[in-house]
Write an enzyme that holds these catalytic residues in place. Structure first.
Site, short mmCIF file in Angstrom:
data_model
loop_
_atom_site.label_atom_id
_atom_site.label_comp_id
_atom_site.label_asym_id
_atom_site.label_seq_id
_atom_site.Cartn_x
_atom_site.Cartn_y
_atom_site.Cartn_z
N GLY A 11 0.83 -1.20 0.00
CA GLY A 11 0.00 0.00 0.00
C GLY A 11 0.86 1.25 0.00
N SER A 12 0.31 2.32 0.53
CA SER A 12 1.00 3.61 0.48
C SER A 12 2.15 3.67 1.49
CB SER A 12 -0.01 4.71 0.81
OG SER A 12 -0.56 4.45 2.08
N GLU A 54 5.71 -3.42 0.68
CA GLU A 54 5.67 -3.11 -0.76
C GLU A 54 4.89 -1.80 -0.87
OE1 GLU A 54 7.01 -4.74 -3.30
OE2 GLU A 54 7.47 -6.71 -2.48
N GLY A 86 2.77 2.10 5.34
CA GLY A 86 4.01 1.44 5.74
C GLY A 86 4.64 2.09 6.97
P1 NAD Z 1 -3.49 2.30 1.26
O1 NAD Z 1 -2.19 2.50 1.94
O2 NAD Z 1 -4.55 3.30 1.45
O3 NAD Z 1 -4.12 0.88 1.73
C1 NAD Z 1 -3.43 -0.33 1.53
C2 NAD Z 1 -3.91 -1.36 2.53
O4 NAD Z 1 -3.44 -1.01 3.84
C3 NAD Z 1 -5.44 -1.45 2.66
O5 NAD Z 1 -5.80 -2.80 2.83
C4 NAD Z 1 -5.72 -0.64 3.92
O6 NAD Z 1 -6.93 -0.98 4.54
C5 NAD Z 1 -4.52 -1.01 4.76
N1 NAD Z 1 -4.16 -0.07 5.83
C6 NAD Z 1 -4.16 1.28 5.76
N2 NAD Z 1 -3.72 1.80 6.93
C7 NAD Z 1 -3.44 0.75 7.74
C8 NAD Z 1 -2.95 0.63 9.07
N3 NAD Z 1 -2.67 1.70 9.82
N4 NAD Z 1 -2.78 -0.61 9.59
C9 NAD Z 1 -3.04 -1.71 8.84
N5 NAD Z 1 -3.53 -1.66 7.59
C10 NAD Z 1 -3.71 -0.44 7.03
O7 NAD Z 1 -3.17 2.10 -0.30
P2 NAD Z 1 -4.18 2.00 -1.54
O8 NAD Z 1 -4.75 3.36 -1.82
O9 NAD Z 1 -5.11 0.86 -1.37
O10 NAD Z 1 -3.18 1.61 -2.71
C11 NAD Z 1 -2.37 2.51 -3.41
C12 NAD Z 1 -0.97 2.56 -2.83
O11 NAD Z 1 -0.41 1.26 -2.75
C13 NAD Z 1 -0.02 3.37 -3.72
O12 NAD Z 1 0.83 4.11 -2.90
C14 NAD Z 1 0.73 2.29 -4.47
O13 NAD Z 1 1.98 2.71 -4.97
C15 NAD Z 1 0.86 1.24 -3.42
N6 NAD Z 1 1.09 -0.09 -3.99
C16 NAD Z 1 2.34 -0.62 -3.89
C17 NAD Z 1 2.60 -1.84 -4.48
C18 NAD Z 1 3.97 -2.44 -4.41
O14 NAD Z 1 4.09 -3.62 -4.71
N7 NAD Z 1 5.00 -1.71 -4.07
C19 NAD Z 1 1.58 -2.54 -5.14
C20 NAD Z 1 0.31 -1.98 -5.20
C21 NAD Z 1 0.08 -0.74 -4.62
#
Ligand code: NAD
Length: 505
Positions: A239-240, A261, A244
């Site tokens: 995720g973002s 990731e 992380g």
């Molecule tokens: P996001 O960070 O909003 O959410 C990702 C996941 O994390 C979701 O399941 C969310 O519910 C969970 N989450 C959020 N905050 C959390 C916390 N405090 N504790 C535990 N879980 C939590 O990201 P998004 O908008 O769904 O996706 C887009 C982002 O993901 C972009 O930044 C993109 O670059 C990144 N991404 C990275 C990869 C990679 O392999 N590097 C792949 C796909 C997406």
């Protein structure tokens, strides 16, 4: 733009779920599955309570105690069966990916194909979890390493790859002898229900314990329960960077393992010798494909000043031909943004870029849709410098163009961002290509030559450096993150020599 009726999309989602064998219950909420195609509701899904999460982790942990002793080649049977079911249900799962993530069908099917590919990879891997034997310095001794299953793997995934990321983790974790608890994005709960149903069937068909996989649903607060539970040996979170930053230190505080990731801010260098026909195709797919919503989407173009004007003109004209709209319509290449906040983030970034002296060459505006669906034409923006907005990841189709004069300057600009996921160079000069791949070249986890930044294959390890989190998933030896290594010394002599010549008599 003609958008389908919301009821038709609900029907399609329900039918695809049924075909995948998912149990259709009246979710009752409070999680609402929406489609970005119309911005309307598909159905409601029950969020997991604290007790549900605890039950899921307990079941996965209990199953692990059994699963870890099943020989790895036998564990491979689950991945093989899952791959067969995914092949059978490729169209159904792809339909759900289009409905929930807005991808065009070809990309959605490509994502499911990645799942099939990783299942095949995992089956092979189940016979290749190799440890090394090292030369011992002591006579009559054998020194070796053994790889053992790790435990429960918590998988947190993002909305934009709602099925592939889960399968990269799950297929590999299962053959490694781990069990999995998955918290998908709260924006894609239906695709997750379908995946879970297919894996449950695969496990049943091959006689694997039911508890090898559990699905929990909800937003970040539900994910946090995985983060903090000491029974989760590895947390693999996609995720973002913001997510992380929240989860990494918490897992570290309990000495758990983390595989992160996170976001990218991917660039391509275009050298004077580049084949521009190929470059334009590579750039347009990487920057505008998936409406700029891939972690590997191309966001920065670092072009030699001698070819910049021509390249910008050709990309702009290619952008003019891209059909934006309902992803289910023939010929559409760019579907919707995931939601309103993605659209607002894009507009804010474009405003900042203009304020920093940037020129929007084309795109950026809303192109039809409805009040609740956000379709945009991909934006191409020339920037006088790599200002703060260029150094951020905006998860939308914006391609910033910067120019360079000499190659060292191009590499410096390339590496001068906090993220380090994917990169590429377009050149026919072998020296430049090799330099880009060398230790003093691109600082990313993925570095390509004469292809774009997106569209990785499963055979390689996937992931990036710096704020991207350092994790590696999928192919190569990424499996090692899902196992624990034991170093074994075996004395088969009748003497007891100590290492380093130590005497203790
Ligand atoms: P996001 O960070 O909003 O959410 C990702 C996941 O994390 C979701 O399941 C969310 O519910 C969970 N989450 C959020 N905050 C959390 C916390 N405090 N504790 C535990 N879980 C939590 O990201 P998004 O908008 O769904 O996706 C887009 C982002 O993901 C972009 O930044 C993109 O670059 C990144 N991404 C990275 C990869 C990679 O392999 N590097 C792949 C796909 C997406």
């Amino acid at each position: 733009m003609n958008l389908p009726a919301p009821e038709e999309l609900c029907r399609r989602a329900e039918e695809a779920l049924i075909r995948c064998g998912a149990e259709i219950t009246d979710g009752g909420g409070p999680l609402v599955a929406r489609t970005p195609i119309t911005g309307t509701e598909l159905r409601t899904v029950t969020s997991s309570s604290a007790e549900d999460v605890d039950r899921a982790i307990t079941a996965a942990h209990d199953a692990f105690l059994e699963w870890r002793s099943v020989p790895a080649p036998q564990r491979g049977a689950v991945a093989r069966r899952l791959g067969q079911l995914l092949t059978e249900h490729k169209a159904d799962l792809a339909e759900l990916v289009t409905l929930e993530a807005g991808k065009i069908p070809s990309e959605a099917q490509g994502e499911v194909q990645e799942m099939i590919d990783i299942c095949e990879f995992a089956v092979g891997l189940s016979r290749q979890l190799y440890g090394k034997t090292m030369a011992s310095e002591r006579p009559g001794h054998r020194l070796m390493e053994t790889w053992h299953p790790l435990g429960v793997v918590g998988v947190i995934s993002a909305f934009n790859f709602p099925v592939a990321v889960w399968s990269w983790n799950t297929a590999v974790a299962l053959v490694c002898g781990d069990t999995v608890v998955w918290k998908p994005s709260d924006r894609t709960p239906l695709t997750a229900i379908a995946c879970d149903a297919l894996l449950a069937r695969a496990a049943r068909d091959v006689g694997a314990p039911a508890g090898i996989h559990a699905l929990i649903q909800g937003a970040g607060d539900v994910g946090e329960r995985l983060v903090d539970d000491a029974r989760v040996a590895l947390l693999s979170a996609t995720g973002s960077v913001r997510m992380g930053r929240a989860v990494g230190p918490r897992v570290a505080a309990r000495f758990g393992k983390c595989l992160l990731e996170l976001g990218g801010n991917n660039a391509a260098v275009v050298a004077p010798s580049a084949d521009l026909d190929l470059t334009v195709r590579g750039v347009v797919f990487s920057a505008a494909g998936t409406a700029g919503q891939r972690c590997t989407s191309l966001r920065r173009l670092i072009v030699h000043s001698s070819v910049a004007d021509e390249l910008v003109e050709r990309i702009s004209s290619a952008y003019g031909q891209l059909k934006v709209g309902n992803p289910f319509d023939d010929g559409v290449l760019v579907g919707p943004l995931v939601n309103r906040s993605a659209f607002e983030a894009m507009q804010t970034a474009l405003d900042k870029a203009r304020a920093d002296g940037g020129t929007v060459v084309c795109g950026g505006e809303r192109s039809g849709g409805s009040d609740s669906a956000y379709y945009v034409s991909p934006a191409l923006v020339r920037m006088p410098a790599q200002t703060s907005v260029v150094r951020e990841e905006t998860f939308a189709p914006i391609l910033y163009v910067l120019t360079y004069e000499d190659f060292d300057q191009a590499i410096a600009l390339h590496n001068e961002v906090p993220q380090g996921l994917s990169s590429s160079i377009f050149t026919t000069d072998q020296r430049e290509a090799e330099r880009f791949l060398a230790a003093d070249g691109s600082d990313c986890g993925i570095a390509n030559v004469n292809i774009g930044t997106s569209g990785a294959e499963i055979g390689g390890a996937f992931g990036g450096e710096k704020e991207t989190g350092g994790g590696r998933e999928s192919g190569s030896d990424a499996w090692k993150a899902y196992m624990r290594r034991a170093t074994n010394t075996v004395n088969y002599s009748d003497r007891l020599p100590l290492a380093q010549g130590v005497e203790f008599t």
